[in-house]
Write a protein that holds these residues in place. Structure first.
Motif, PDB file in Angstrom:
ATOM      1  N   GLU A   1       0.822  -1.220   0.000  1.00 58.27           N
ATOM      2  CA  GLU A   1       0.000   0.000   0.000  1.00 58.27           C
ATOM      3  C   GLU A   1       0.852   1.264   0.000  1.00 58.27           C
TER       4      GLU A   1
ATOM      5  N   ARG B   1      -7.671   2.515  -2.657  1.00 54.30           N
ATOM      6  CA  ARG B   1      -7.793   3.086  -1.314  1.00 54.30           C
ATOM      7  C   ARG B   1      -8.936   2.405  -0.548  1.00 54.30           C
ATOM      8  N   ASP B   2     -10.051   2.156  -1.221  1.00 55.05           N
ATOM      9  CA  ASP B   2     -11.152   1.427  -0.586  1.00 55.05           C
ATOM     10  C   ASP B   2     -10.713   0.017  -0.197  1.00 55.05           C
TER      11      ASP B   2
ATOM     12  N   PHE C   1      -7.701  -1.201   0.509  1.00 55.47           N
ATOM     13  CA  PHE C   1      -6.803  -1.218   1.661  1.00 55.47           C
ATOM     14  C   PHE C   1      -7.493  -0.760   2.951  1.00 55.47           C
ATOM     15  N   ALA C   2      -8.553   0.026   2.825  1.00 58.37           N
ATOM     16  CA  ALA C   2      -9.322   0.460   3.996  1.00 58.37           C
ATOM     17  C   ALA C   2     -10.389  -0.563   4.392  1.00 58.37           C
TER      18      ALA C   2
ATOM     19  N   ARG D   1     -13.078  -1.303   2.594  1.00 59.79           N
ATOM     20  CA  ARG D   1     -14.407  -0.868   2.159  1.00 59.79           C
ATOM     21  C   ARG D   1     -14.791  -1.555   0.844  1.00 59.79           C
TER      22      ARG D   1
END
Length: 140
Positions: free
Chosen positions: A106, A123-124, A126-127, A129
């Protein structure tokens, strides 16, 4: 009507994702930027059939064990995102489109050099989401 696309986040046991560097040809969209493997639907194809076909064509990899992860409604397209655990040295994977493949943690992803709005997708991911379409179609 928006066109339909599929992409796959291939992740290894170190939680790195596999990206490919697009060709450096001015006639293609997003030349020389990093991209998530994927492609466009053919007539009558399901998202699952599309991602399996595209990955066989582009990296000679069977992804039939993948699962649908998210659906993104971008301004220009609907993108079905799949997810699959995968382990292989990037240099051993045949690549029929693009300049090279590389695994990225990441913190090493070239966030400002990603094609097609995939910075939002990664980004989603790795978060933790998931994005759903209006019909709540993503499961798991």
């Amino acid at each position: 009507m928006k066109h339909l696309g599929t992409s796959i986040i291939l992740k290894n046991p170190r939680n790195e994702v596999l990206l490919f560097l697009r060709d450096d040809k001015p006639e293609i969209p997003y030349p020389n930027l990093w991209d998530i493997p994927g492609g466009h639907f053919e007539a009558g194809e399901t998202p699952e059939a599309c991602i399996v076909r595209e990955m066989m064509e582009e990296i000679e990899t069977n992804v039939s064990a993948c699962r649908r992860h998210s659906i993104y409604d971008f301004p220009d397209r609907i993108e079905y995102i799949f997810l699959m655990d995968f382990e292989a040295a990037a240099e051993t994977i045949p690549l029929h489109e693009g300049q090279c493949l590389r695994w990225f943690a990441e913190e090493k992803i070239p966030w400002d050099n990603l094609a097609f709005g995939f910075e939002f997708v990664l980004r989603d991911y790795f978060a933790g989401r998931q994005r759903w379409d209006d019909d709540g179609e993503v499961q798991d």
